[in-house]
Design an enzyme around this catalytic site. Structure first.
Site, short mmCIF file in Angstrom:
data_model
loop_
_atom_site.label_atom_id
_atom_site.label_comp_id
_atom_site.label_asym_id
_atom_site.label_seq_id
_atom_site.Cartn_x
_atom_site.Cartn_y
_atom_site.Cartn_z
N TYR A 64 0.53 86.81 13.15
CA TYR A 64 -0.09 86.23 11.95
C TYR A 64 -0.14 84.72 12.13
O TYR A 64 0.84 84.10 12.52
CB TYR A 64 0.73 86.58 10.70
CG TYR A 64 0.16 85.99 9.43
CD1 TYR A 64 -1.03 86.50 8.88
CD2 TYR A 64 0.80 84.95 8.76
CE1 TYR A 64 -1.56 85.97 7.71
CE2 TYR A 64 0.28 84.42 7.59
CZ TYR A 64 -0.90 84.94 7.06
OH TYR A 64 -1.42 84.42 5.91
N ASP A 159 2.13 78.92 18.22
CA ASP A 159 2.24 78.83 16.77
C ASP A 159 3.73 78.87 16.44
O ASP A 159 4.35 79.94 16.44
CB ASP A 159 1.48 79.98 16.11
CG ASP A 159 1.51 79.87 14.59
OD1 ASP A 159 2.28 79.04 14.07
OD2 ASP A 159 0.76 80.62 13.93
N LYS A 187 6.34 75.09 7.39
CA LYS A 187 7.59 75.53 6.76
C LYS A 187 8.73 74.51 6.82
O LYS A 187 8.80 73.62 5.99
CB LYS A 187 8.01 76.88 7.33
CG LYS A 187 6.89 77.94 7.20
CD LYS A 187 7.38 79.34 7.39
CE LYS A 187 6.26 80.33 7.59
NZ LYS A 187 5.71 80.90 6.37
N1 PMP Z 1 1.62 80.85 11.41
C1 PMP Z 1 2.69 81.65 11.29
C2 PMP Z 1 3.39 82.11 12.53
C3 PMP Z 1 3.13 82.01 10.02
O1 PMP Z 1 4.19 82.83 9.91
C4 PMP Z 1 2.46 81.53 8.88
C5 PMP Z 1 2.92 81.86 7.47
N2 PMP Z 1 3.81 82.84 7.31
C6 PMP Z 1 1.35 80.70 9.07
C7 PMP Z 1 0.95 80.37 10.34
C8 PMP Z 1 0.57 80.17 7.90
O2 PMP Z 1 1.30 79.20 7.23
P1 PMP Z 1 1.00 78.90 5.67
O3 PMP Z 1 1.44 80.10 4.89
O4 PMP Z 1 1.80 77.66 5.39
O5 PMP Z 1 -0.46 78.66 5.54
#
Ligand code: PMP
Length: 344
Positions: A64, A159, A187
């Site tokens: 994700y 990521d 985060k």
């Molecule tokens: N990349 C990863 C690996 C994530 O886990 C998430 C959110 N859980 C995101 C991107 C997207 O971040 P956001 O919810 O702050 O848009």
């Protein structure tokens, strides 16, 4: 907040936070802030496409990367829980350049890059997948991705929105010793306020507007309030504290596995840094397809059991558990106590 929450211009805390991040993420020679992880990934992909002049991207099933259209293909997290293969509202043209491969599958990655390498702008990987439970990448898989992308002129994006500052060394890239071209963060670096960031080498980041042709902007990006919160949290997340957090997580994972195995012999608890994954199946999965329907069913009753005992674990089997510095030994004993009684 008293000093202002938004100026529409760069402020000092933005520079300070970028420097604090760069200390632990030397691959981020330059960094740009966004307001969310989604935006960070979306911008990093645009930059990779602008830099390489190529359209196609490779992601992995169950990975994700936020809710940008092009990435809502066989994605993890809530997209999996809801049983939605992609998402309504995403057009086929938005995903036609997205190739999805099985996580940890070196053969599939090698074959795809050999066949279509010259069309691939980037490979984006969660170096520890945290949106299909917790599935660490094999070090050899990450190293292969590094080597092949370099050979084929594609960019490697890690990521680290989840994994950033969840390893003693900083992120997964330092832990595994693999240096990506671009990194996305979110985060932790916002200390609980809206944030995202992407960074990489000067040579690549120079392609961003206003210096270069790849447009990227955001009214509230890098706002001083999020930057101040992030700086405060990072100043507390010293190497020693992150090490302590990882050590506690490892010991807790072993304890949790023993507790659960009292009544569920075929269960496995996985940990990486300060992250944990629980599997009610004989062997922890190495990719999305190895997650069994039986596990999903039993995890649901585990969730309800734990809630009845006052412990709120992630409601979905595809989410990850995180250890916090605020968790006390007493808290953890209470979780183990509840887990011991689970007979699912
Ligand atoms: N990349 C990863 C690996 C994530 O886990 C998430 C959110 N859980 C995101 C991107 C997207 O971040 P956001 O919810 O702050 O848009």
């Amino acid at each position: 907040a008293r000093r202002g929450t938004s100026f529409g211009a760069a402020t000092l805390p933005e520079v300070d936070l970028a420097e604090a991040i760069r200390k632990r993420f030397p691959a981020c020679e330059r960094l740009r802030f966004t307001s969310s992880g989604t935006e960070a990934v979306m911008s990093a992909i645009r930059l990779a496409r602008g830099f390489t002049g190529r359209d196609m991207i490779i992601k992995f099933t169950g990975g994700y990367h936020g809710h940008a259209d092009a990435l809502l293909v066989r994605a993890g997290s809530g997209v999996l829980t809801l049983g939605v293969p992609g998402s309504a509202g995403v057009t086929s043209s938005a995903v036609k350049d997205t190739v999805t491969l099985p996580y940890n599958d070196e053969t599939a990655l090698r074959k795809t890059l050999e066949q279509a390498g010259s069309k691939i702008a980037c490979v984006i990987i969660e170096p520890v997948a945290a949106n299909m439970g917790l599935i660490p990448a094999r070090p050899s898989f990450l190293k292969l991705a590094r080597r092949l992308t370099r050979e084929r002129g594609a960019l490697l994006i890690f990521d680290e929105v989840v994994t950033g500052f969840r390893f003693p060394e900083g992120g997964a890239q330092q832990h595994f010793g693999v240096r990506p071209d671009l990194t996305t963060l979110g985060k932790v670096i916002g200390g609980g306020l809206p944030v995202g960031a992407f960074g990489g080498t000067k040579a690549i980041m120079r392609h961003l507007a206003p210096d270069g042709p790849v447009y990227q902007a955001g009214t509230l990006s890098g706002n001083p309030l999020s930057m101040a919160a992030g700086l405060t949290v990072l100043s507390r997340l010293t190497h020693a504290r992150l090490q302590q957090l990882s050590d506690t997580t490892k010991v807790f994972a072993d304890g949790l596995q023993s507790a659960l195995r009292l009544h569920n012999p075929d269960c496995a608890v996985v940990s990486a840094g300060s992250m944990l994954g629980i599997y009610f199946q004989p062997k922890a999965p190495t990719n999305f397809d190895e997650i069994t329907p039986g596990h999903i069913k039993r995890y649901r009753s585990f969730f309800r059991h734990m809630l009845r005992h006052g412990v709120y674990v992630p409601p979905s089997a595809y989410e990850t558990l995180f250890m916090s510095l605020s968790h006390t030994a007493r808290d953890l004993r209470r979780v183990l106590g509840a887990a011991k009684r689970f007979n699912g």
